[in-house]
Design a protein around this motif. Structure first.
Motif, short mmCIF file in Angstrom:
data_model
loop_
_atom_site.label_atom_id
_atom_site.label_comp_id
_atom_site.label_asym_id
_atom_site.label_seq_id
_atom_site.Cartn_x
_atom_site.Cartn_y
_atom_site.Cartn_z
N GLN A 170 0.86 -1.19 0.00
CA GLN A 170 0.00 0.00 0.00
C GLN A 170 0.89 1.23 0.00
N LEU A 171 0.58 2.18 -0.88
CA LEU A 171 1.32 3.44 -0.93
C LEU A 171 0.44 4.52 -0.31
N LYS A 172 0.94 5.14 0.75
CA LYS A 172 0.23 6.24 1.41
C LYS A 172 0.92 7.54 0.99
N VAL A 173 0.16 8.43 0.40
CA VAL A 173 0.70 9.71 -0.05
C VAL A 173 0.04 10.81 0.77
N MET A 174 0.83 11.47 1.60
CA MET A 174 0.34 12.59 2.40
C MET A 174 0.64 13.86 1.60
N VAL A 175 -0.42 14.52 1.14
CA VAL A 175 -0.25 15.82 0.48
C VAL A 175 -0.21 16.85 1.61
N GLU B 182 -4.09 12.41 3.64
CA GLU B 182 -3.46 11.15 3.24
C GLU B 182 -4.33 10.45 2.20
N LEU B 183 -3.70 10.11 1.07
CA LEU B 183 -4.37 9.40 -0.02
C LEU B 183 -3.72 8.03 -0.14
N LYS C 11 4.65 13.54 1.64
CA LYS C 11 5.31 12.52 2.46
C LYS C 11 4.75 11.19 1.99
N ILE C 12 5.64 10.32 1.53
CA ILE C 12 5.23 9.05 0.94
C ILE C 12 5.67 7.91 1.86
N LYS C 13 4.77 6.96 2.06
CA LYS C 13 5.06 5.83 2.94
C LYS C 13 4.64 4.55 2.21
N LEU C 14 5.54 3.57 2.18
CA LEU C 14 5.24 2.27 1.58
C LEU C 14 4.95 1.29 2.71
N ILE C 15 3.71 0.80 2.74
CA ILE C 15 3.26 -0.13 3.78
C ILE C 15 3.36 -1.56 3.25
#
Length: 167
Positions: free
Chosen positions: A7-12, A55-56, A155-159
């Motif tokens: 899952q890719l979480k993209v915080m704009v 967060e998207l 801010k990008i997070k790879l879950i």
């Protein structure tokens, strides 16, 4: 769609120095696309330096794509005006996630990779990809293309990054 990578979480996070598209200001929002998946932020009224902190979420799979974003000015009575676009290759964060699995980092904060501005991205400045308490994260400032000025912070997070094959 190929093999799922997580899952890719993209915080704009925010925008800076966005262009004026209305009389004195703009009502910006961001549309983020990954392949056929699309998500958008809320509209911030009358602001050229908006703070979204939204967060998207996207499903990430092989082949690893490019994260595309467009900024628009919301208009009531006509089509929304374009306020710029940017892109970011996701290959570096996926490679860093694989590296994290190989070296077994799970606690604390470890820098896995540095990404520099080039033709594969719209980075404004260098960006580090880190493992923070087991999560692979990247903070980026993207320069908007096709307009006089504008920057967007993500801010990008790879879950659930991929597990390295055992040998």
């Amino acid at each position: 769609m190929g093999e799922p990578l997580g899952q890719l979480k993209v915080m704009v996070v925010q925008g800076k120095r966005l262009v004026i598209r209305d009389f004195k200001s703009s009502d910006p929002y961001v549309v983020v696309k990954l392949g056929s998946q699309t998500a958008k932020t809320k509209v911030i009224n009358s602001c050229l330096n908006p703070v979204w902190n939204e967060e998207l979420s996207f499903s990430l799979s092989e082949p690893v794509g490019v994260l595309n974003l467009e900024v628009f000015d919301k208009d009531r009575f006509k089509a929304d005006d374009k306020m710029g676009h940017a892109h970011l290759s996701l290959q570096p964060i996926v490679s860093a996630a694989r590296l994290r699995q190989i070296i077994g980092v799970s606690s604390g904060e470890t820098t896995l990779r540095k990404v520099v501005p080039d033709s594969d991205n719209c980075l404004l400045v260098d960006s580090s990809i880190s493992c923070v308490n087991g999560e692979v994260v990247q903070s980026v400032w993207l320069r908007l293309c096709g307009v006089e000025s504008g920057e967007i912070e993500l801010k990008i997070k790879l879950i659930d990054p991929p597990v390295a094959p055992s040998r």
